[in-house]
Design a protein around this motif. Structure first.
Motif, PDB file in Angstrom:
ATOM      1  N   GLY A  79       2.271   1.370  -3.543  1.00  0.00           N
ATOM      2  CA  GLY A  79       1.262   1.384  -4.605  1.00  0.00           C
ATOM      3  C   GLY A  79       0.898  -0.018  -5.041  1.00  0.00           C
ATOM      4  O   GLY A  79       1.711  -0.718  -5.649  1.00  0.00           O
ATOM      5  N   MET A  80      -0.306  -0.428  -4.712  1.00  0.00           N
ATOM      6  CA  MET A  80      -0.764  -1.778  -5.021  1.00  0.00           C
ATOM      7  C   MET A  80      -0.867  -2.005  -6.528  1.00  0.00           C
ATOM      8  O   MET A  80      -0.593  -3.097  -7.012  1.00  0.00           O
ATOM      9  CB  MET A  80      -2.111  -2.030  -4.337  1.00  0.00           C
ATOM     10  N   SER A  81      -1.235  -0.974  -7.280  1.00  0.00           N
ATOM     11  CA  SER A  81      -1.343  -1.126  -8.741  1.00  0.00           C
ATOM     12  C   SER A  81       0.006  -1.451  -9.365  1.00  0.00           C
ATOM     13  O   SER A  81       0.100  -2.307 -10.251  1.00  0.00           O
ATOM     14  CB  SER A  81      -1.920   0.140  -9.378  1.00  0.00           C
ATOM     15  N   GLN A  82       1.051  -0.786  -8.892  1.00  0.00           N
ATOM     16  CA  GLN A  82       2.397  -1.067  -9.406  1.00  0.00           C
ATOM     17  C   GLN A  82       2.815  -2.482  -9.041  1.00  0.00           C
ATOM     18  O   GLN A  82       3.401  -3.198  -9.854  1.00  0.00           O
ATOM     19  CB  GLN A  82       3.408  -0.053  -8.862  1.00  0.00           C
TER      20      GLN A  82
ATOM     21  N   ARG B  19       0.834  -1.206   0.000  1.00  0.00           N
ATOM     22  CA  ARG B  19       0.000   0.000   0.000  1.00  0.00           C
ATOM     23  C   ARG B  19       0.867   1.254   0.000  1.00  0.00           C
ATOM     24  O   ARG B  19       0.547   2.239  -0.664  1.00  0.00           O
ATOM     25  CB  ARG B  19      -0.948   0.006   1.195  1.00  0.00           C
TER      26      ARG B  19
ATOM     27  N   ARG C  38      -4.767  -6.888  -8.896  1.00  0.00           N
ATOM     28  CA  ARG C  38      -4.730  -5.989  -7.733  1.00  0.00           C
ATOM     29  C   ARG C  38      -5.698  -6.464  -6.656  1.00  0.00           C
ATOM     30  O   ARG C  38      -5.347  -6.518  -5.470  1.00  0.00           O
ATOM     31  CB  ARG C  38      -5.049  -4.561  -8.184  1.00  0.00           C
ATOM     32  N   GLU C  39      -6.909  -6.821  -7.046  1.00  0.00           N
ATOM     33  CA  GLU C  39      -7.912  -7.285  -6.078  1.00  0.00           C
ATOM     34  C   GLU C  39      -7.454  -8.562  -5.387  1.00  0.00           C
ATOM     35  O   GLU C  39      -7.668  -8.760  -4.194  1.00  0.00           O
ATOM     36  CB  GLU C  39      -9.261  -7.513  -6.765  1.00  0.00           C
TER      37      GLU C  39
ATOM     38  N   ALA D 138       0.857  -5.013  -8.599  1.00  0.00           N
ATOM     39  CA  ALA D 138       0.096  -5.914  -9.467  1.00  0.00           C
ATOM     40  C   ALA D 138       0.788  -6.035 -10.828  1.00  0.00           C
ATOM     41  O   ALA D 138       0.937  -7.148 -11.357  1.00  0.00           O
ATOM     42  CB  ALA D 138      -1.332  -5.408  -9.622  1.00  0.00           C
ATOM     43  N   ARG D 139       1.232  -4.927 -11.385  1.00  0.00           N
ATOM     44  CA  ARG D 139       1.949  -4.971 -12.670  1.00  0.00           C
ATOM     45  C   ARG D 139       3.251  -5.747 -12.535  1.00  0.00           C
ATOM     46  O   ARG D 139       3.586  -6.569 -13.389  1.00  0.00           O
ATOM     47  CB  ARG D 139       2.228  -3.557 -13.175  1.00  0.00           C
TER      48      ARG D 139
ATOM     49  N   TYR E 109      -4.870  -7.630  -2.747  1.00  0.00           N
ATOM     50  CA  TYR E 109      -5.506  -7.099  -1.539  1.00  0.00           C
ATOM     51  C   TYR E 109      -6.042  -8.244  -0.687  1.00  0.00           C
ATOM     52  O   TYR E 109      -5.856  -8.275   0.524  1.00  0.00           O
ATOM     53  CB  TYR E 109      -6.659  -6.143  -1.884  1.00  0.00           C
TER      54      TYR E 109
END
Length: 105
Positions: free
Chosen positions: A52-55, A49, A64-65, A57-58, A68
């Motif tokens: 950055g969770m989006s980064q 967090r 991403r979900e 995930a990439r 989490y």
């Protein structure tokens, strides 16, 4: 008398500002984990967090979900997922033997 004090809920993300902060936090959680992975999982979620969770995930190729959920208190990620997350976050697990957990054969 009668003055109000505004309090904010404590959030570890407020304290994960530098790479050193993150490293010390992760090492402490690895050291203090009760053996079920809960503190390690929580630390990885907090660090993800903070960065950055989006980064993440990439970088891991995971949804991403799903990240989490896996890194939540109720999560139970596979070890391979944990290792992907650790690597993507630029962290390393450190192991060392302790005499208190070993018995002579």
């Amino acid at each position: 008398m009668g003055s109000k004090i505004a309090l904010r809920k404590w959030d570890v993300l407020d304290h994960l500002k530098t790479e050193e902060d993150i490293e010390l936090y992760f090492d402490a959680c690895v050291e203090e984990d009760p053996g079920d992975g809960s503190l390690i999982r929580a630390a990885l979620g907090d660090i993800a967090r903070a960065r950055g969770m989006s980064q993440l995930a990439r970088d891991t190729g995971l949804a991403r979900e799903g990240l989490y959920k896996a890194l939540s208190a109720e999560g139970n990620p596979e070890f391979a997922t944990v290792m992907k997350v650790i690597k993507a976050l630029g962290l390393k697990l450190h192991g060392h033997a302790t005499t208190s957990n070993h018995s002579a054969a």
